[in-house]
Structures are given as structure tokens and as C-alpha cells.
Design a protein around this motif. Structure first.
Motif, PDB file in Angstrom:
ATOM      1  N   ALA A  22      13.919 -17.772  16.396  1.00 44.47           N
ATOM      2  CA  ALA A  22      12.847 -18.524  15.742  1.00 44.47           C
ATOM      3  C   ALA A  22      12.181 -17.745  14.618  1.00 44.47           C
ATOM      4  O   ALA A  22      11.349 -18.285  13.892  1.00 44.47           O
ATOM      5  N   GLY A  23      12.580 -16.479  14.471  1.00 46.42           N
ATOM      6  CA  GLY A  23      11.956 -15.629  13.458  1.00 46.42           C
ATOM      7  C   GLY A  23      10.930 -14.689  14.058  1.00 46.42           C
ATOM      8  O   GLY A  23      10.329 -13.888  13.345  1.00 46.42           O
ATOM      9  N   PHE A  24      10.762 -14.764  15.388  1.00 42.32           N
ATOM     10  CA  PHE A  24       9.817 -13.881  16.072  1.00 42.32           C
ATOM     11  C   PHE A  24      10.211 -13.797  17.540  1.00 42.32           C
ATOM     12  O   PHE A  24      10.911 -14.673  18.067  1.00 42.32           O
ATOM     13  N   VAL A  25       9.775 -12.715  18.187  1.00 43.58           N
ATOM     14  CA  VAL A  25      10.007 -12.546  19.619  1.00 43.58           C
ATOM     15  C   VAL A  25       8.726 -12.025  20.253  1.00 43.58           C
ATOM     16  O   VAL A  25       7.994 -11.241  19.642  1.00 43.58           O
ATOM     17  N   GLU A  26       8.466 -12.448  21.476  1.00 48.34           N
ATOM     18  CA  GLU A  26       7.295 -11.940  22.191  1.00 48.34           C
ATOM     19  C   GLU A  26       7.601 -10.540  22.710  1.00 48.34           C
ATOM     20  O   GLU A  26       8.733 -10.247  23.108  1.00 48.34           O
ATOM     21  N   ALA A  27       6.609  -9.662  22.675  1.00 48.64           N
ATOM     22  CA  ALA A  27       6.804  -8.279  23.085  1.00 48.64           C
ATOM     23  C   ALA A  27       5.605  -7.802  23.893  1.00 48.64           C
ATOM     24  O   ALA A  27       4.532  -8.428  23.880  1.00 48.64           O
ATOM     25  N   GLU A  28       5.791  -6.680  24.599  1.00 50.27           N
ATOM     26  CA  GLU A  28       4.693  -6.097  25.364  1.00 50.27           C
ATOM     27  C   GLU A  28       3.654  -5.533  24.392  1.00 50.27           C
ATOM     28  O   GLU A  28       3.966  -4.683  23.547  1.00 50.27           O
ATOM     29  N   ALA A  29       2.416  -5.994  24.516  1.00 50.12           N
ATOM     30  CA  ALA A  29       1.380  -5.623  23.545  1.00 50.12           C
ATOM     31  C   ALA A  29       0.995  -4.153  23.637  1.00 50.12           C
ATOM     32  O   ALA A  29       0.549  -3.568  22.642  1.00 50.12           O
ATOM     33  N   ASP A  30       1.150  -3.541  24.817  1.00 45.25           N
ATOM     34  CA  ASP A  30       0.717  -2.153  24.964  1.00 45.25           C
ATOM     35  C   ASP A  30       1.895  -1.171  24.899  1.00 45.25           C
ATOM     36  O   ASP A  30       1.743   0.013  25.201  1.00 45.25           O
ATOM     37  N   ALA A  31       3.064  -1.644  24.486  1.00 51.62           N
ATOM     38  CA  ALA A  31       4.225  -0.759  24.321  1.00 51.62           C
ATOM     39  C   ALA A  31       4.321  -0.316  22.866  1.00 51.62           C
ATOM     40  O   ALA A  31       3.832  -1.002  21.960  1.00 51.62           O
ATOM     41  N   PRO A  32       4.943   0.831  22.582  1.00 48.40           N
ATOM     42  CA  PRO A  32       5.094   1.290  21.190  1.00 48.40           C
ATOM     43  C   PRO A  32       6.131   0.443  20.448  1.00 48.40           C
ATOM     44  O   PRO A  32       7.193   0.137  20.993  1.00 48.40           O
ATOM     45  N   HIS A  33       5.830   0.091  19.199  1.00 49.82           N
ATOM     46  CA  HIS A  33       6.738  -0.745  18.426  1.00 49.82           C
ATOM     47  C   HIS A  33       6.903  -0.285  16.985  1.00 49.82           C
ATOM     48  O   HIS A  33       7.966  -0.460  16.404  1.00 49.82           O
ATOM     49  N   VAL A  34       5.868   0.258  16.360  1.00 49.95           N
ATOM     50  CA  VAL A  34       5.897   0.548  14.934  1.00 49.95           C
ATOM     51  C   VAL A  34       6.532   1.908  14.690  1.00 49.95           C
ATOM     52  O   VAL A  34       6.175   2.906  15.324  1.00 49.95           O
ATOM     53  N   ASN A  35       7.472   1.968  13.749  1.00 50.09           N
ATOM     54  CA  ASN A  35       8.116   3.220  13.357  1.00 50.09           C
ATOM     55  C   ASN A  35       7.088   4.141  12.696  1.00 50.09           C
ATOM     56  O   ASN A  35       6.279   3.700  11.886  1.00 50.09           O
ATOM     57  N   VAL A  36       7.133   5.414  13.021  1.00 52.71           N
ATOM     58  CA  VAL A  36       6.148   6.354  12.475  1.00 52.71           C
ATOM     59  C   VAL A  36       6.285   6.516  10.962  1.00 52.71           C
ATOM     60  O   VAL A  36       5.360   7.021  10.311  1.00 52.71           O
ATOM     61  N   MET A  37       7.408   6.097  10.393  1.00 50.43           N
ATOM     62  CA  MET A  37       7.580   6.171   8.946  1.00 50.43           C
ATOM     63  C   MET A  37       7.355   4.818   8.267  1.00 50.43           C
ATOM     64  O   MET A  37       7.668   4.647   7.090  1.00 50.43           O
ATOM     65  N   LEU A 110      -2.636 -11.185  11.758  1.00 48.44           N
ATOM     66  CA  LEU A 110      -1.319 -11.229  11.130  1.00 48.44           C
ATOM     67  C   LEU A 110      -1.184 -10.013  10.225  1.00 48.44           C
ATOM     68  O   LEU A 110      -2.004  -9.826   9.323  1.00 48.44           O
ATOM     69  N   ILE A 111      -0.157  -9.196  10.462  1.00 46.59           N
ATOM     70  CA  ILE A 111       0.015  -7.958   9.697  1.00 46.59           C
ATOM     71  C   ILE A 111       1.439  -7.909   9.142  1.00 46.59           C
ATOM     72  O   ILE A 111       2.410  -8.137   9.877  1.00 46.59           O
ATOM     73  N   MET A 112       1.547  -7.612   7.854  1.00 45.28           N
ATOM     74  CA  MET A 112       2.854  -7.423   7.230  1.00 45.28           C
ATOM     75  C   MET A 112       2.803  -6.159   6.390  1.00 45.28           C
ATOM     76  O   MET A 112       1.874  -5.956   5.607  1.00 45.28           O
ATOM     77  N   THR A 113       3.786  -5.288   6.577  1.00 46.04           N
ATOM     78  CA  THR A 113       3.843  -4.029   5.837  1.00 46.04           C
ATOM     79  C   THR A 113       5.106  -4.003   4.968  1.00 46.04           C
ATOM     80  O   THR A 113       6.010  -4.820   5.135  1.00 46.04           O
ATOM     81  N   ARG A 114       5.168  -3.014   4.097  1.00 45.60           N
ATOM     82  CA  ARG A 114       6.356  -2.859   3.261  1.00 45.60           C
ATOM     83  C   ARG A 114       7.542  -2.316   4.062  1.00 45.60           C
ATOM     84  O   ARG A 114       8.672  -2.263   3.568  1.00 45.60           O
ATOM     85  N   GLY A 115       7.299  -1.942   5.299  1.00 42.37           N
ATOM     86  CA  GLY A 115       8.377  -1.520   6.184  1.00 42.37           C
ATOM     87  C   GLY A 115       8.627  -0.032   6.162  1.00 42.37           C
ATOM     88  O   GLY A 115       7.879   0.752   5.574  1.00 42.37           O
ATOM     89  N   VAL A 116       9.666   0.376   6.840  1.00 47.34           N
ATOM     90  CA  VAL A 116      10.029   1.803   6.915  1.00 47.34           C
ATOM     91  C   VAL A 116      10.444   2.273   5.528  1.00 47.34           C
ATOM     92  O   VAL A 116      11.228   1.617   4.839  1.00 47.34           O
ATOM     93  N   GLU A 117       9.901   3.406   5.143  1.00 46.20           N
ATOM     94  CA  GLU A 117      10.147   3.926   3.803  1.00 46.20           C
ATOM     95  C   GLU A 117      11.638   4.053   3.519  1.00 46.20           C
ATOM     96  O   GLU A 117      12.407   4.592   4.306  1.00 46.20           O
TER      97      GLU A 117
END
Length: 297
Positions: A22-37, A110-117
Motif C-alpha cells: 500500500a506504500g506503507f507498513v505498520e511498525a513497532e513504534a519503540d523499535a529503532p528504524h532510522v539510519n544514523v546517516m 508526518l515526516i519526510m527526509t532526504r534519506g540516507v546520504e
């Protein structure tokens, strides 16, 4: 106990590759997801919207999605896939209600970033949770005016400063709020270096003089406010004239009433600005917030 709901977008931008879901998936809110870069983490390179959800209804969803696209355009980022973001918000609300029941007030960020460098692939997510209790601030807040350090026409003269985009770069806004607290205040009205009233760190300014209500116009690098638009609707329905103007900061002290308004907090009447007390019409403030919280469009 975790009360949040998180959806990760697998297709946040119109340039994203098809994912078969669908363009999205549900995930655990308290688990790590964002790449440090991720550039949203390392550079604050991204944008966001925060939507108030009242009794399960997302307020001003379409204006928020439109503003999401405007921020992307100003930042030279790929356009958000509006259909995916809309479905994600609605699915997130449904998931949150299944887990926690229908709550009077929550928020969707709603958050959108430029992504991993180096990848050129945008990152996006929708996060829903219960907000803080704004009962006290809806009764009244103390505010100070602070110099933003830019001329009122900075959006025209220096568009690379991204005034008018809702970027993740909020360090200066947070610093302004800490300065307000040091001065015994709750919030801030930014003033341009050439003396015009602008906006708050997370809000728009509403000024009333008699049967006339104004707000600083958005060509000064001010974020167009979804709640501010609803406030104008409230007053216009009562026969009160509304307008967008360049407003000299000195006119704030001459107002009959002042408010700071935002999507989740709604309308906060100002009780004191820079040491000057303002009378608050408690009945009007309550009526205005009731109207804002009852919106279904």
C-alpha cells in the motif's frame, strides 16, 4: 506502556520505486528504524507536518498534505506521494483506535527526509500518539517578542533560507522557547529585523482590533496556517472582517486581543506580551476552541 502507532512509508515520494504494498507498513513504534546517516538526523534535511486528530477525525488533512508538498518544492526534494501519505494517516488512525480506542485528541506527525546520504531515496513515516494536555494554554499564555534576525522580505531576497518551509531544522525555534522561559513567558512572537510582526516558533499570530481580525501575511516567510484559516472562518461567520497584512510590531501592543494558534494546541489567548497585560474574553476563547476542535473538514 507504549501508546504510539507508527507507519513506515515504503513509497513516500512520487519518484519512489513500486513496492507491491500500500506504500506503507505498520511498525513497532519503540523499535529503532532510522539510519544514523539519514540526512534528517545528520543535517535536519527534511520537513514535517503535525495534524490534530479529534475523535478519530484528522483536521485539515488536505491543507496539511498540500503544505507538505509546498515544503518539498521549496527544499528541492521529490514531491510526496499524496495518495500514499493520505492512506497512511487514515490507516494509522484506524490502527491507533483498534489498540487504544477512540480518544478525544491525538496527533499525527508526518515526516519526510532526504534519506540516507548518497542514496537519493527519501525516507518517510507517520507517527501517532496522545498529545500533551493543552487545557491551561487554551485559557491564556504569557508571550515575549524576539528578533528573528531577518528582514520581513527575506523569503523574496534570500529564498535559500527556506523561510515558509516546515523544515526539521528546529534548533533555533527551540532556543527561542528556552529564552522565553528564561524571561518568565510561555511562548514567542518573532519580529523581523525591520520591525514587522511575523509568527511564533510553532504558531501563527492573530490580532483583533474591534470588529477587525488580522494576521501577518505569508509573503514574509511565514508558514501558511491551517488553524489560522479556520480561525478566520470562525470570525467571518460572526460578521468580523479578516485580512492578511504586513503588521508593524508596534501595533501588537495596540490590539484589543491577541492569540497564538496552531494545529494541535488550537487557540491560545495571550494574557501578557512583553510585560503588557491583555484582557482575555474567556467565553470567546472557549467558543473559538470548541469550534476548532469540532471541525470536520
Amino acid at each position: 506502556m507504549n501508546t504510539a502507532t507508527l507507519l513506515l512509508l515504503t513509497r513516500p515520494a512520487t519518484t519512489s520505486a513500486p513496492t507491491g504494498d500500500a506504500g506503507f507498513v505498520e511498525a513497532e513504534a519503540d523499535a529503532p528504524h532510522v539510519n544514523v546517516m539519514d540526512l534528517g538526523v545528520t543535517r535536519g534535511d527534511g520537513f514535517f507536518e503535525t495534524i490534530s486528530v479529534v475523535d478519530g477525525h484528522p483536521q485539515a488533512l488536505e491543507p496539511h498534505l498540500k503544505r507538505l508538498g509546498h515544503s518539498a518544492e521549496l527544499m528541492d526534494m521529490p514531491a510526496p506521494d499524496t495518495d500514499v501519505w493520505r492512506r497512511a494517516v487514515l490507516a494509522g488512525i484506524d490502527a491507533h483506535q483498534r489498540e487504544h480506542g477512540v480518544q478525544r485528541e491525538i496527533f499525527a506527525k508526518l515526516i519526510m527526509t532526504r534519506g540516507v546520504e548518497g542514496t537519493g531515496i527519501a525516507t518517510g513515516w507517520v507517527y501517532l500518539d496522545t498529545g500533551e494536555d493543552f487545557t491551561a494554554s487554551r485559557l491564556g499564555i504569557r508571550v515575549v517578542s524576539l528578533d528573528r534576525g531577518y528582514r520581513h522580505d527575506v523569503a523574496e531576497t534570500s529564498p535559500w533560507l527556506l523561510q515558509g518551509a516546515k523544515t526539521l531544522s528546529y534548533a533555533a525555534n527551540r532556543a527561542a522557547l528556552r529564552e522565553a522561559a528564561r524571561r518568565g513567558a510561555d511562548d514567542v512572537i518573532f519580529v523581523s529585523s525591520d520591525g514587522y510582526a511575523l509568527e511564533g516558533p510553532t504558531s501563527n499570530v492573530i490580532i483583533r482590533n474591534g470588529d477587525r481580525v488580522r494576521t501577518p501575511q505569508t509573503d514574509q516567510g511565514i508558514l501558511a496556517g491551517t488553524t489560522q484559516a479556520a480561525v478566520f472562518e470562525f470570525f467571518e461567520a460572526r460578521g468580523i472582517e479578516t485580512s492578511y497584512e504586513h503588521i508593524p510590531a508596534r501595533e501588537l501592543a495596540e490590539a484589543d486581543a491577541l492569540w497564538l494558534v496552531s494545529s494541535v494546541r488550537q487557540a491560545s489567548p495571550i494574557t501578557n506580551l512583553d510585560g503588557k497585560d491583555f484582557h482575555v474574553d474567556a467565553a470567546l476563547a472557549a467558543e473559538l476552541n470548541t469550534y476548532l476542535l469540532s471541525r470536520t473538514h
